[in-house]
Design a protein around this motif. Structure first.
Motif, PDB file in Angstrom:
ATOM      1  N   VAL A   1       4.951 -10.928 -22.211  1.00 55.95           N
ATOM      2  CA  VAL A   1       4.148  -9.850 -21.630  1.00 55.95           C
ATOM      3  C   VAL A   1       2.838  -9.718 -22.395  1.00 55.95           C
ATOM      4  CG1 VAL A   1       3.993  -7.342 -21.296  1.00 55.95           C
ATOM      5  CG2 VAL A   1       6.058  -8.565 -20.598  1.00 55.95           C
ATOM      6  N   LEU A   2       2.894  -9.768 -23.720  1.00 56.25           N
ATOM      7  CA  LEU A   2       1.661  -9.655 -24.512  1.00 56.25           C
ATOM      8  C   LEU A   2       0.709 -10.816 -24.223  1.00 56.25           C
ATOM      9  CD1 LEU A   2       3.041  -8.331 -27.916  1.00 56.25           C
ATOM     10  CD2 LEU A   2       1.749  -7.060 -26.175  1.00 56.25           C
ATOM     11  N   VAL A   3       1.250 -12.012 -24.041  1.00 56.30           N
ATOM     12  CA  VAL A   3       0.418 -13.166 -23.688  1.00 56.30           C
ATOM     13  C   VAL A   3      -0.252 -12.912 -22.335  1.00 56.30           C
ATOM     14  CG1 VAL A   3       0.475 -15.613 -23.017  1.00 56.30           C
ATOM     15  CG2 VAL A   3       1.722 -14.850 -25.051  1.00 56.30           C
ATOM     16  N   ARG A   4       0.528 -12.435 -21.370  1.00 56.22           N
ATOM     17  CA  ARG A   4      -0.010 -12.182 -20.029  1.00 56.22           C
ATOM     18  C   ARG A   4      -1.080 -11.088 -20.061  1.00 56.22           C
ATOM     19  NH1 ARG A   4       5.707 -12.222 -16.729  1.00 56.22           N
ATOM     20  NH2 ARG A   4       5.830 -14.480 -16.463  1.00 56.22           N
ATOM     21  N   VAL A   5      -0.813 -10.012 -20.798  1.00 57.44           N
ATOM     22  CA  VAL A   5      -1.783  -8.917 -20.882  1.00 57.44           C
ATOM     23  C   VAL A   5      -3.078  -9.421 -21.517  1.00 57.44           C
ATOM     24  CG1 VAL A   5      -2.288  -6.722 -22.051  1.00 57.44           C
ATOM     25  CG2 VAL A   5      -0.103  -7.026 -20.859  1.00 57.44           C
ATOM     26  N   ALA A   6      -2.954 -10.121 -22.632  1.00 59.70           N
ATOM     27  CA  ALA A   6      -4.152 -10.616 -23.317  1.00 59.70           C
ATOM     28  C   ALA A   6      -4.926 -11.585 -22.420  1.00 59.70           C
ATOM     29  CB  ALA A   6      -3.760 -11.284 -24.634  1.00 59.70           C
ATOM     30  N   THR A   7      -4.201 -12.433 -21.678  1.00 57.96           N
ATOM     31  CA  THR A   7      -4.859 -13.369 -20.767  1.00 57.96           C
ATOM     32  C   THR A   7      -5.567 -12.614 -19.649  1.00 57.96           C
ATOM     33  OG1 THR A   7      -3.210 -15.067 -21.266  1.00 57.96           O
ATOM     34  CG2 THR A   7      -4.494 -15.358 -19.255  1.00 57.96           C
ATOM     35  N   ALA A   8      -4.903 -11.597 -19.085  1.00 54.56           N
ATOM     36  CA  ALA A   8      -5.518 -10.793 -18.018  1.00 54.56           C
ATOM     37  C   ALA A   8      -6.779 -10.099 -18.509  1.00 54.56           C
ATOM     38  CB  ALA A   8      -4.510  -9.765 -17.490  1.00 54.56           C
ATOM     39  N   GLU A   9      -6.767  -9.717 -19.777  1.00 56.21           N
ATOM     40  CA  GLU A   9      -7.927  -9.044 -20.366  1.00 56.21           C
ATOM     41  C   GLU A   9      -8.943 -10.044 -20.913  1.00 56.21           C
ATOM     42  OE1 GLU A   9      -5.932  -6.505 -23.190  1.00 56.21           O
ATOM     43  OE2 GLU A   9      -5.594  -4.936 -21.680  1.00 56.21           O
ATOM     44  N   ARG A  10      -8.662 -11.321 -20.711  1.00 57.88           N
ATOM     45  CA  ARG A  10      -9.529 -12.416 -21.172  1.00 57.88           C
ATOM     46  C   ARG A  10      -9.711 -12.407 -22.688  1.00 57.88           C
ATOM     47  NH1 ARG A  10     -11.010 -15.527 -17.583  1.00 57.88           N
ATOM     48  NH2 ARG A  10     -12.879 -16.364 -18.514  1.00 57.88           N
ATOM     49  N   ASN A  11      -8.688 -11.924 -23.374  1.00 55.30           N
ATOM     50  CA  ASN A  11      -8.673 -11.947 -24.838  1.00 55.30           C
ATOM     51  C   ASN A  11      -7.837 -13.167 -25.246  1.00 55.30           C
ATOM     52  OD1 ASN A  11      -8.356 -11.586 -27.569  1.00 55.30           O
ATOM     53  ND2 ASN A  11      -7.887  -9.397 -27.428  1.00 55.30           N
ATOM     54  N   PHE A  12      -8.477 -14.324 -25.173  1.00 52.56           N
ATOM     55  CA  PHE A  12      -7.754 -15.579 -25.320  1.00 52.56           C
ATOM     56  C   PHE A  12      -7.257 -15.832 -26.734  1.00 52.56           C
ATOM     57  CE2 PHE A  12     -10.789 -16.482 -21.710  1.00 52.56           C
ATOM     58  CZ  PHE A  12      -9.875 -16.100 -20.740  1.00 52.56           C
TER      59      PHE A  12
ATOM     60  N   GLY B   1       7.835 -20.197 -18.601  1.00 49.09           N
ATOM     61  CA  GLY B   1       7.790 -20.844 -17.295  1.00 49.09           C
ATOM     62  C   GLY B   1       6.487 -21.607 -17.125  1.00 49.09           C
ATOM     63  N   PRO B   2       6.432 -22.504 -16.144  1.00 54.84           N
ATOM     64  CA  PRO B   2       5.225 -23.319 -15.936  1.00 54.84           C
ATOM     65  C   PRO B   2       3.978 -22.482 -15.667  1.00 54.84           C
ATOM     66  CG  PRO B   2       7.018 -24.020 -14.482  1.00 54.84           C
ATOM     67  CD  PRO B   2       7.506 -22.830 -15.236  1.00 54.84           C
ATOM     68  N   LEU B   3       4.117 -21.375 -14.928  1.00 55.35           N
ATOM     69  CA  LEU B   3       2.950 -20.544 -14.629  1.00 55.35           C
ATOM     70  C   LEU B   3       2.394 -19.910 -15.897  1.00 55.35           C
ATOM     71  CD1 LEU B   3       1.045 -19.363 -12.539  1.00 55.35           C
ATOM     72  CD2 LEU B   3       2.686 -17.512 -12.194  1.00 55.35           C
ATOM     73  N   ASP B   4       3.277 -19.405 -16.776  1.00 54.21           N
ATOM     74  CA  ASP B   4       2.810 -18.821 -18.025  1.00 54.21           C
ATOM     75  C   ASP B   4       2.112 -19.881 -18.871  1.00 54.21           C
ATOM     76  OD1 ASP B   4       3.734 -16.199 -17.598  1.00 54.21           O
ATOM     77  OD2 ASP B   4       5.756 -16.818 -18.141  1.00 54.21           O
ATOM     78  N   ARG B   5       2.726 -21.074 -18.950  1.00 54.35           N
ATOM     79  CA  ARG B   5       2.106 -22.152 -19.739  1.00 54.35           C
ATOM     80  C   ARG B   5       0.732 -22.510 -19.155  1.00 54.35           C
ATOM     81  NH1 ARG B   5       6.237 -25.727 -19.073  1.00 54.35           N
ATOM     82  NH2 ARG B   5       8.012 -24.737 -19.992  1.00 54.35           N
ATOM     83  N   ALA B   6       0.645 -22.594 -17.837  1.00 51.98           N
ATOM     84  CA  ALA B   6      -0.622 -22.946 -17.188  1.00 51.98           C
ATOM     85  C   ALA B   6      -1.669 -21.865 -17.445  1.00 51.98           C
ATOM     86  CB  ALA B   6      -0.412 -23.132 -15.683  1.00 51.98           C
ATOM     87  N   ASN B   7      -1.253 -20.595 -17.382  1.00 53.48           N
ATOM     88  CA  ASN B   7      -2.190 -19.501 -17.652  1.00 53.48           C
ATOM     89  C   ASN B   7      -2.724 -19.594 -19.068  1.00 53.48           C
ATOM     90  OD1 ASN B   7      -2.039 -18.358 -15.133  1.00 53.48           O
ATOM     91  ND2 ASN B   7      -0.453 -16.898 -15.704  1.00 53.48           N
ATOM     92  N   ILE B   8      -1.857 -19.866 -20.004  1.00 57.44           N
ATOM     93  CA  ILE B   8      -2.273 -19.939 -21.402  1.00 57.44           C
ATOM     94  C   ILE B   8      -3.154 -21.153 -21.638  1.00 57.44           C
ATOM     95  CG2 ILE B   8      -1.450 -20.179 -23.780  1.00 57.44           C
ATOM     96  CD1 ILE B   8      -0.998 -17.432 -22.304  1.00 57.44           C
ATOM     97  N   ILE B   9      -2.743 -22.297 -21.113  1.00 59.82           N
ATOM     98  CA  ILE B   9      -3.549 -23.511 -21.306  1.00 59.82           C
ATOM     99  C   ILE B   9      -4.927 -23.316 -20.706  1.00 59.82           C
ATOM    100  CG2 ILE B   9      -3.754 -25.938 -20.647  1.00 59.82           C
ATOM    101  CD1 ILE B   9      -0.635 -26.036 -20.907  1.00 59.82           C
ATOM    102  N   GLY B  10      -4.980 -22.774 -19.491  1.00 60.96           N
ATOM    103  CA  GLY B  10      -6.270 -22.522 -18.843  1.00 60.96           C
ATOM    104  C   GLY B  10      -7.091 -21.495 -19.593  1.00 60.96           C
ATOM    105  N   ALA B  11      -6.419 -20.472 -20.094  1.00 62.00           N
ATOM    106  CA  ALA B  11      -7.118 -19.390 -20.787  1.00 62.00           C
ATOM    107  C   ALA B  11      -7.673 -19.864 -22.112  1.00 62.00           C
ATOM    108  CB  ALA B  11      -6.172 -18.211 -21.011  1.00 62.00           C
ATOM    109  N   THR B  12      -6.900 -20.654 -22.826  1.00 61.02           N
ATOM    110  CA  THR B  12      -7.352 -21.089 -24.145  1.00 61.02           C
ATOM    111  C   THR B  12      -8.384 -22.188 -24.058  1.00 61.02           C
ATOM    112  OG1 THR B  12      -5.451 -22.571 -24.324  1.00 61.02           O
ATOM    113  CG2 THR B  12      -5.225 -20.387 -25.323  1.00 61.02           C
ATOM    114  N   ALA B  13      -8.450 -22.862 -22.915  1.00 62.61           N
ATOM    115  CA  ALA B  13      -9.450 -23.924 -22.744  1.00 62.61           C
ATOM    116  C   ALA B  13     -10.797 -23.355 -22.301  1.00 62.61           C
ATOM    117  CB  ALA B  13      -8.970 -24.945 -21.724  1.00 62.61           C
ATOM    118  N   ALA B  14     -10.787 -22.122 -21.793  1.00 68.82           N
ATOM    119  CA  ALA B  14     -12.023 -21.526 -21.247  1.00 68.82           C
ATOM    120  C   ALA B  14     -13.012 -21.183 -22.323  1.00 68.82           C
ATOM    121  CB  ALA B  14     -11.685 -20.271 -20.453  1.00 68.82           C
TER     122      ALA B  14
END
Length: 173
Positions: free
Chosen positions: A132-143, A160-173
Motif C-alpha cells: 500500500v505504501l508503495v502504491r500511495v507513493a507511486t500515485a503521489e509520484r514520490n518515486f 503482483g505483476p501490476l505492482d512490479r510494473a508500476n514500480i519499475i515504470g515509476a522508478t524509471a521516470a
C-alpha cells in the motif's frame, strides 16, 4: 475434474456439519472458506454474514464477513466491518492492512498511509502494508519513497505483476 469432485464432496460434508455443529460459527467459517476455494465468493459471503450475526462480538467472525465483502467488491461494507473488528480487537493486523488497501482504492492516500504505518508498527516488514505504501507513493509520484518501501519488502517477488510494473515504470521516470 477429479479434484473439483473432491472439493464438492468436502463442501457437502462441511455443509452437513454446519447443520449439526455445536460451534456453528466455526463451522460456517469453514464452510465459507471452502466456498472461497471453489471461487464461490457470494455464497461464502452469505456464510460469513451468518457467522457474524451469530457472533457479533467475535472478531474472527466479523473479520471473515469483512473479507467476504472485500472479495465481492463491497468496499464500503468491508470498510465498516473492518472498523467493527478494530472495535473488538484494536490490533487486528489483517483488518488494519485491509483498511489501508480500501483507503488507497478510494484515493484517500493520507488515510491509507496511516493504516499502513499502523500495520508496520505492529509487524515490521508487513508485505500488504508495504505494498500500500508503495502504491500511495507511486500515485503521489514520490518515486524515491516508493523505491524505499519496495526495498523494505522482505520478499519483493511476492508483488503482483501490476505492482512490479508500476514500480519499475515509476522508478524509471
Amino acid at each position: 475434474h477429479e479434484k473439483n469432485g473432491r472439493d464438492e464432496d468436502a463442501l457437502a460434508d462441511i455443509k452437513r456439519a454446519v447443520s449439526v455443529a455445536q460451534d456453528k460459527v466455526a463451522a460456517l467459517i469453514a464452510y465459507g472458506t471452502m466456498l472461497e476455494k471453489l471461487n464461490r465468493q457470494s455464497e461464502a459471503l452469505r456464510a460469513y454474514r451468518e457467522a457474524a450475526e451469530l457472533a457479533p462480538s467475535q472478531s474472527a467472525a466479523q473479520f471473515r464477513k469483512g473479507w467476504g465483502q472485500l472479495t465481492t467488491a463491497s468496499l464500503d461494507d468491508a470498510w465498516h466491518t473492518f472498523h467493527r473488528v478494530l472495535e473488538l480487537d484494536p490490533n487486528h493486523l489483517p483488518s488494519i492492512a485491509n483498511l489501508a488497501d480500501i483507503a488507497y482504492r478510494h484515493g484517500e492516500n493520507a488515510e491509507a498511509r496511516q493504516f499502513a504505518d499502523r500495520a508496520i508498527a505492529l509487524q515490521p516488514g508487513h508485505i500488504p502494508a508495504l505494498v500500500v505504501l508503495v502504491r500511495v507513493a507511486t500515485a503521489e509520484r514520490n518515486f524515491s519513497a516508493a523505491q524505499s518501501h519496495l526495498e523494505a519488502i522482505p520478499e519483493p517477488e511476492s508483488l503482483g505483476p501490476l505492482d512490479r510494473a508500476n514500480i519499475i515504470g515509476a522508478t524509471a521516470a
